[in-house]
Enzyme design. Sequence first.
Site, PDB file in Angstrom:
ATOM      1  CG  ASN A 113      -2.093  -0.999   0.968  1.00  0.00           C
ATOM      2  OD1 ASN A 113      -2.462  -1.259  -0.189  1.00  0.00           O
ATOM      3  ND2 ASN A 113      -2.641  -1.556   2.036  1.00  0.00           N
ATOM      4  CG  ASN A 136      -4.759  -4.339   5.601  1.00  0.00           C
ATOM      5  OD1 ASN A 136      -5.439  -5.218   6.128  1.00  0.00           O
ATOM      6  ND2 ASN A 136      -3.509  -4.095   5.960  1.00  0.00           N
ATOM      7  CB  SER A 246       3.873  -6.821   7.831  1.00  0.00           C
ATOM      8  OG  SER A 246       4.488  -7.334   6.662  1.00  0.00           O
ATOM      9  CB  THR A 247      -0.715  -7.436   5.492  1.00  0.00           C
ATOM     10  OG1 THR A 247      -1.456  -7.104   6.662  1.00  0.00           O
ATOM     11  CG2 THR A 247      -1.643  -7.987   4.432  1.00  0.00           C
ATOM     12  N   GLY A 248       2.150  -7.842   4.337  1.00  0.00           N
ATOM     13  CA  GLY A 248       3.005  -8.030   3.165  1.00  0.00           C
ATOM     14  C   GLY A 248       3.844  -9.287   3.279  1.00  0.00           C
ATOM     15  CG  HIS A 294       4.428  -4.728  11.149  1.00  0.00           C
ATOM     16  ND1 HIS A 294       4.146  -5.981  11.614  1.00  0.00           N
ATOM     17  CD2 HIS A 294       3.245  -4.207  10.718  1.00  0.00           C
ATOM     18  CE1 HIS A 294       2.853  -6.214  11.479  1.00  0.00           C
ATOM     19  NE2 HIS A 294       2.282  -5.153  10.945  1.00  0.00           N
TER      20      HIS A 294
HETATM   21  O1  CDP Z   1      -1.458  -4.797   7.776  1.00  0.00           O
HETATM   22  P1  CDP Z   1      -0.260  -3.901   7.687  1.00  0.00           P
HETATM   23  O2  CDP Z   1      -0.305  -2.759   8.656  1.00  0.00           O
HETATM   24  O3  CDP Z   1       1.001  -4.703   7.746  1.00  0.00           O
HETATM   25  O4  CDP Z   1      -0.260  -3.322   6.183  1.00  0.00           O
HETATM   26  P2  CDP Z   1      -0.639  -2.000   5.361  1.00  0.00           P
HETATM   27  O5  CDP Z   1      -0.109  -0.759   5.992  1.00  0.00           O
HETATM   28  O6  CDP Z   1      -2.069  -2.009   4.970  1.00  0.00           O
HETATM   29  O7  CDP Z   1       0.221  -2.287   4.035  1.00  0.00           O
HETATM   30  C1  CDP Z   1       0.203  -3.550   3.440  1.00  0.00           C
HETATM   31  C2  CDP Z   1       1.625  -4.046   3.288  1.00  0.00           C
HETATM   32  O8  CDP Z   1       2.295  -3.212   2.324  1.00  0.00           O
HETATM   33  C3  CDP Z   1       2.460  -3.958   4.549  1.00  0.00           C
HETATM   34  O9  CDP Z   1       2.303  -5.114   5.351  1.00  0.00           O
HETATM   35  C4  CDP Z   1       3.861  -3.800   4.012  1.00  0.00           C
HETATM   36  O10 CDP Z   1       4.425  -5.065   3.723  1.00  0.00           O
HETATM   37  C5  CDP Z   1       3.649  -3.039   2.700  1.00  0.00           C
HETATM   38  N1  CDP Z   1       3.908  -1.593   2.819  1.00  0.00           N
HETATM   39  C6  CDP Z   1       5.195  -1.129   2.511  1.00  0.00           C
HETATM   40  O11 CDP Z   1       6.114  -1.911   2.222  1.00  0.00           O
HETATM   41  N2  CDP Z   1       5.443   0.212   2.533  1.00  0.00           N
HETATM   42  C7  CDP Z   1       4.477   1.085   2.871  1.00  0.00           C
HETATM   43  N3  CDP Z   1       4.733   2.393   2.884  1.00  0.00           N
HETATM   44  C8  CDP Z   1       3.182   0.613   3.207  1.00  0.00           C
HETATM   45  C9  CDP Z   1       2.937  -0.741   3.187  1.00  0.00           C
END
Ligand code: CDP
Length: 320
Positions: A113, A136, A246-248, A294
């Site tokens: 994201n 997400n 993390s989700t990623g 994370h």
């Molecule tokens: O659920 P989570 O908070 O881990 O994820 P999110 O903020 O909704 O973003 C989804 C995934 O994208 C994250 O788990 C990261 O692996 C990746 N991400 C990233 O690499 N760099 C960002 N600026 C935002 C998200």
Amino acid sequence: LMALGLLFATSMAILISIKIERSHQVSFRKARITSISTVSPQYRKWVMKHFNPDKDLALDKFHAWPGQRIKYALKAKRIKRPYQNITQQFYRLLPKSSPLLGKHFKSCAVVGNSGILLGSRCGPQIDSADFVFRCNLPAIEGFEKDVGTKSNFTTMNPSVLPHDYEGYATNRSVQERLLKRFRAVGNQILHIPALVSVHGRPQADFAVGMIRKNHLPIKITIQPSETTDKIDALWEDSEFKPKRASTGSILFALAACVCDQIHMYGFYPFAEDDKGRKIMYHYYGSGRKMRASHNMSEEQRMYQKLHQRKALVLHTEPCR
Ligand code: CDP
């Protein structure tokens, strides 16, 4: 003299290898992808030692039963033992087996994201993948050129509701916006890690209730509560230390099992790009912050390394 020569040769070798490592780091983001990277059996084997998508991705009727008490993955404040009871209604929701059982794809796009996607024009490239993962329940409408539209597997942490759909429980226009977003999932997979934290329970129940009430054809999968620990164990068994999964990182593990080629977009957790342009943490919304649980810069280092080793392709440059 020989010992001195040996010492000189060793130091030169170390210096050269450091230089190569540095130049990789610098050239990495500039590099255009010329060759196709394929997940090597070695990486798939490492992932599958800890994560078996057939049973660790989705709770199914075979591994759960009515009356079962499932412990949430995380401890909760003021609640001694957070459990979820598998009611008949919950059980009926579960698939017989994972919707990805026996599935294999040639090329996959995993879309994170990060705001690095804004202006990237990567939409068509993302949509050209055989299977597209998204995280997400992200906004798509209005961002199609940069992020594409195809979504075969979309995750949704329960916390998405209070963060991106504030007022979801009572506000009609927010509910309509959420319903519209659910409709856009079509008959594809919506993956809910509903057994991670008991605090997300009302939100997960609300989302599932809305999908059922409106007879939407979405295939819902519920992540088993042990899955986050399994992904954590996977990273413990590696040179990378990204703290909590993390989700990623979960989607990377899943893609390594079911895809031949992994293309990752929107994975860039930094506030600026290499030209000093400000990068929002999310490409949509009002800029949700990175979670302290994370270690995103370590995750980024890990994806860069896996990119260099051709286990995946990390896209952080605009697409053409
Ligand atoms: O659920 P989570 O908070 O881990 O994820 P999110 O903020 O909704 O973003 C989804 C995934 O994208 C994250 O788990 C990261 O692996 C990746 N991400 C990233 O690499 N760099 C960002 N600026 C935002 C998200």
